[in-house]
Design a protein around this motif. Structure first.
Motif, mmCIF file in Angstrom:
data_model
loop_
_atom_site.group_PDB
_atom_site.id
_atom_site.type_symbol
_atom_site.label_atom_id
_atom_site.label_comp_id
_atom_site.label_asym_id
_atom_site.label_seq_id
_atom_site.Cartn_x
_atom_site.Cartn_y
_atom_site.Cartn_z
ATOM 1 N N ALA A 172 0.827 -1.208 0.000
ATOM 2 C CA ALA A 172 0.000 0.000 0.000
ATOM 3 C C ALA A 172 0.864 1.261 0.000
ATOM 4 C CB ALA A 172 -0.929 -0.013 1.216
ATOM 5 N N ASN A 215 2.765 1.647 -3.458
ATOM 6 C CA ASN A 215 1.874 2.060 -4.543
ATOM 7 C C ASN A 215 1.440 3.521 -4.420
ATOM 8 O OD1 ASN A 215 1.827 -0.360 -5.981
ATOM 9 N ND2 ASN A 215 0.235 -1.222 -4.681
ATOM 10 N N ARG A 216 1.498 4.055 -3.202
ATOM 11 C CA ARG A 216 1.077 5.445 -2.999
ATOM 12 C C ARG A 216 2.251 6.398 -2.953
ATOM 13 N NH1 ARG A 216 -3.559 7.541 1.213
ATOM 14 N NH2 ARG A 216 -3.585 9.708 0.510
ATOM 15 N N PHE A 217 3.356 5.957 -2.362
ATOM 16 C CA PHE A 217 4.535 6.818 -2.208
ATOM 17 C C PHE A 217 5.743 6.098 -2.800
ATOM 18 C CE2 PHE A 217 1.756 7.541 1.489
ATOM 19 C CZ PHE A 217 1.409 8.871 1.274
ATOM 20 N N THR A 218 6.013 6.326 -4.064
ATOM 21 C CA THR A 218 7.115 5.649 -4.746
ATOM 22 C C THR A 218 8.460 5.980 -4.124
ATOM 23 O OG1 THR A 218 5.848 5.744 -6.790
ATOM 24 C CG2 THR A 218 8.179 5.242 -6.995
#
Length: 341
Positions: free
Chosen positions: A124, A127-130
């Motif tokens: 999670a 996918n949100r904070f590369t």
């Protein structure tokens, strides 16, 4: 994210549950597990993981199948470090050999639960904070440095935070009581050392998750791939420990091989993050290349260990026994734990 059919999730869950039930029933009576029995079980776990990988190939495609195989082999190689720590824990608490499988079974069950939480959270976040991939890469580079410098943190089972908290919550007696975790003394419930051993094993797995989770997320960011590969690698840990106990120190180049693999995965993470955040012109390392690198490095480190044995070290005087370690007063000499590899 992969479009994983529900039936495949159900098939995976049933496979894990049935496998654990069969393992538990086969070892319902505490006994010393020998090399042949451990080797047979280890071959069975590896075969089961490969069969599931073949299903992933057929159902989800070549890319998913390659990522699963790469992640499983990566976790399997990193789990070797767990085996050394298991040996340290069993030696510290003087766990009779007949009870060790029960401890590892519960340790594996707890690891399956904790890894599910960690990996779901990791996917999670990624996918949100590369940008977090750079942090994961830094963790792997630091682990590489410690391995190459021989500065990997030692694990003190008796002084771990989890064991100290357990002793504050409930008294822990000095003697084992078979495979029981609790007994009554003077009308009060107290824990046996076996419970402290399980807690120490779970604490060790949490420590290893610091390297394991970032490494597997470099291979795939799909929950199904990362968790199933972790689960099948964890399921085979018990058999692998009993098969290799006493032989671990022969693979003296394996630490260097693991360091090379962690460094390679760290580079893969950096390229992966840069490809997403900076420019698509920055190449990513394909999964087949990652799989090939892991196989070659593992094979080379094992081959070198066999061809160039480590020089024998002078024997050291035995350390005096510590009063705070539990003891087994059953008098059965056959249950003495093996020496730490």
């Amino acid at each position: 994210m992969l479009d994983v059919p529900v039936w495949l999730w159900v098939a995976f869950a049933l496979t894990v549950v049935v496998s654990l039930a069969v393992d538990l029933l086969a070892h319902r009576t505490a006994h010393v597990i020998g090399f042949k029995e451990a080797a047979a079980w280890s071959a069975g776990w590896i075969g089961l993981a490969l069969v599931f990988g073949a299903v992933v190939f057929l159902v989800l495609g070549t890319t998913a199948g390659t990522e699963y195989t790469t992640a499983w082999l990566l976790e399997k190689s990193l789990s070797v470090d767990n085996l050394f720590v298991f040996a340290v824990i069993f030696s510290y608490f003087k766990v009779p050999r007949a009870y060790q499988h029960r401890v590892l079974f519960l340790g594996v069950f707890g690891a399956l639960v904790f890894r599910a939480l960690f990996l779901a959270a990791g996917v999670a976040v990624v996918n949100r904070f590369t940008v977090v991939l750079y942090l994961f890469a830094a963790v792997l580079f630091y682990s590489t440095y410690k391995l190459l410098r021989g500065e990997e943190e030692s694990f003190d089972p008796g002084n771990s935070f989890a064991v100290r908290m357990l002793r504050k919550v409930i008294p822990v007696r000095d003697e084992y009581a078979g495979t029981k975790f609790f007994v009554k003394e003077a009308g009060k419930r107290v824990a046996t050392p076996l419970l402290a051993v399980v807690v120490a094993v779970e604490a060790a797995d949490l420590i290893f998750a610091v390297d394991s989770v970032p490494a597997v997320l470099a291979v795939s960011d799909d929950v199904f791939i990362v968790y199933t590969s972790n689960a099948f690698a964890i399921l085979g840990l018990r058999a692998l420990y009993f098969m290799l106990a006493g032989l671990l120190d022969r693979f003296h180049y394996l630490g260097v091989g693991l360091a090379v693999i962690l460094a390679f995965i760290g580079v893969k993470l950096v390229l992966q993050a840069s490809h997403k955040m900076i420019s698509t012109d920055i190449p990513e390392i394909p999964s087949p290349v990652s799989l090939a690198v892991i196989v070659v490095v593992l094979a080379a480190s094992i081959a070198l260990s066999m061809l160039r044995p480590a020089p024998s070290r002078p024997s050291e005087p035995a350390a005096p026994p510590r009063d705070d370690r539990p003891s087994d007063r059953s008098g059965d000499r056959s249950d003495d734990p093996p020496s730490t590899p």
